[in-house]
Design an enzyme around this catalytic site. Structure first.
Site, PDB file in Angstrom:
ATOM      1  N   GLU A 156     -40.172  70.864  19.096  1.00 46.91           N
ATOM      2  CA  GLU A 156     -38.770  71.292  19.167  1.00 46.91           C
ATOM      3  C   GLU A 156     -38.161  71.366  17.771  1.00 46.91           C
ATOM      4  O   GLU A 156     -37.279  72.186  17.493  1.00 46.91           O
ATOM      5  CB  GLU A 156     -37.953  70.303  20.014  1.00 46.91           C
ATOM      6  CG  GLU A 156     -38.340  70.282  21.482  1.00 46.91           C
ATOM      7  CD  GLU A 156     -37.757  69.074  22.233  1.00 46.91           C
ATOM      8  OE1 GLU A 156     -37.365  69.254  23.395  1.00 46.91           O
ATOM      9  OE2 GLU A 156     -37.697  67.962  21.673  1.00 46.91           O
ATOM     10  N   ASP A 169     -37.104  75.137  31.978  1.00 50.33           N
ATOM     11  CA  ASP A 169     -37.554  75.144  33.372  1.00 50.33           C
ATOM     12  C   ASP A 169     -36.358  75.029  34.308  1.00 50.33           C
ATOM     13  O   ASP A 169     -35.319  74.504  33.929  1.00 50.33           O
ATOM     14  CB  ASP A 169     -38.502  73.970  33.615  1.00 50.33           C
ATOM     15  CG  ASP A 169     -37.873  72.635  33.250  1.00 50.33           C
ATOM     16  OD1 ASP A 169     -37.356  71.969  34.157  1.00 50.33           O
ATOM     17  OD2 ASP A 169     -37.866  72.275  32.058  1.00 50.33           O
TER      18      ASP A 169
HETATM   19  N1  ADE Z   1     -36.938  68.633  29.382  1.00 48.49           N
HETATM   20  C1  ADE Z   1     -37.255  69.889  29.686  1.00 48.49           C
HETATM   21  N2  ADE Z   1     -37.206  70.096  31.009  1.00 48.49           N
HETATM   22  C2  ADE Z   1     -36.834  68.913  31.576  1.00 48.49           C
HETATM   23  C3  ADE Z   1     -36.599  68.473  32.897  1.00 48.49           C
HETATM   24  N3  ADE Z   1     -36.735  69.287  33.932  1.00 48.49           N
HETATM   25  N4  ADE Z   1     -36.229  67.199  33.079  1.00 48.49           N
HETATM   26  C4  ADE Z   1     -36.088  66.355  32.044  1.00 48.49           C
HETATM   27  N5  ADE Z   1     -36.297  66.708  30.779  1.00 48.49           N
HETATM   28  C5  ADE Z   1     -36.658  67.983  30.534  1.00 48.49           C
END
Ligand code: ADE
Length: 244
Positions: free
Chosen positions: A18, A204
């Site tokens: 990142e 996501d």
């Molecule tokens: N970082 C990226 N996606 C995530 C998720 N779904 N839950 C927690 N941290 C995350």
């Protein structure tokens, strides 16, 4: 909110992947061993007369994987504030979003209103709210409007997945940007009265057909580029913008 007098910015970033685009873009140099035995890593440089420090959580020697999560974020943030006294902390990272709240993969969200935890369950009046946190963040309205970013309530837990209990707490708090560090960083920032903004790129969509881990892996590289673009825009167009 970002003011001309802010001369020291500190990015707190969990993972090296990142951080890499940000380190390259701002031309930061690794300051090896700055925090002694602590795993947190420091990168520093000057950008247009602003001192930019970026602290990552570093790696677990056992597994070789980056430390993610609240403990390492707490340590990094504490060290960053104690050593560098930043005028503002920007917690930059990736997060999960919710299609039901209009999130799309690659969206960049700014923290909004307050920052909470969603996986602390202490069913005693008072302790419950203390566990959730409700830490302040700076007013991001203008930055969001001018920069075209979304805003959302950041909510933090120690897991990538989401249990039904987590979901219930998010319904209560209004949490809509799910990560694993923001609330820990915000807690330390609050202790030291340091303003904080979270910038989170969505890798996501929680509850989508594809497993979260798969979505995360597929979209990490794209999301970190968006994260870098957003952070650069915020520093360049807002922090450095001369007030008329
Ligand atoms: N970082 C990226 N996606 C995530 C998720 N779904 N839950 C927690 N941290 C995350």
């Amino acid at each position: 909110y970002l003011k001309n007098h802010m001369k020291k910015i500190c990015f707190i970033v969990a993972m090296a992947a990142e951080a890499k685009p940000l380190i390259q873009h701002f031309g930061l140099m690794h300051q090896g061993g700055r925090f002694g035995q602590a795993p947190s890593q420091v990168y520093q440089g000057n950008y247009k007369n602003i001192e930019i420090t970026l602290v990552t959580n570093g790696k677990d020697a056992d597994t070789g994987f980056d430390y993610i999560g609240c403990e390492a974020a707490t340590l990094s943030t504490h060290l960053a504030i104690a050593y560098y006294h930043p005028d503002i902390i920007i917690n930059a990272g990736t997060a999960g979003g919710f299609a039901s709240k209009g999130a799309k993969i690659g969206d960049v969200y700014l923290s909004h209103k307050y920052i909470v935890f969603h996986d602390r369950r202490v069913d005693i009046p008072g302790w419950n709210r203390m566990g959730q946190g409700y830490f302040p963040c700076i007013d991001s309205d203008e930055i969001a409007r001018l920069g075209g970013f979304k805003q959302g309530i950041c909510t933090t837990g120690s897991s990538l997945d989401m249990t039904e209990d987590d979901a219930e707490q998010m319904r209560q708090t209004g949490g809509e940007v799910k990560d694993m560090e923001a609330a820990a960083v915000a807690w330390v920032a609050q202790l030291y009265k340091t303003p904080i903004l979270c910038v989170k790129a969505i890798t996501d969509l929680v509850g989508a057909d594809r497993p979260t881990a798969q979505q995360f892996d597929d979209n990490l590289s794209m999301a970190t580029q968006k994260l870098k673009d957003a952070c650069f825009k915020i520093v360049d167009e807002h922090l450095l913008r001369k007030k008329k």
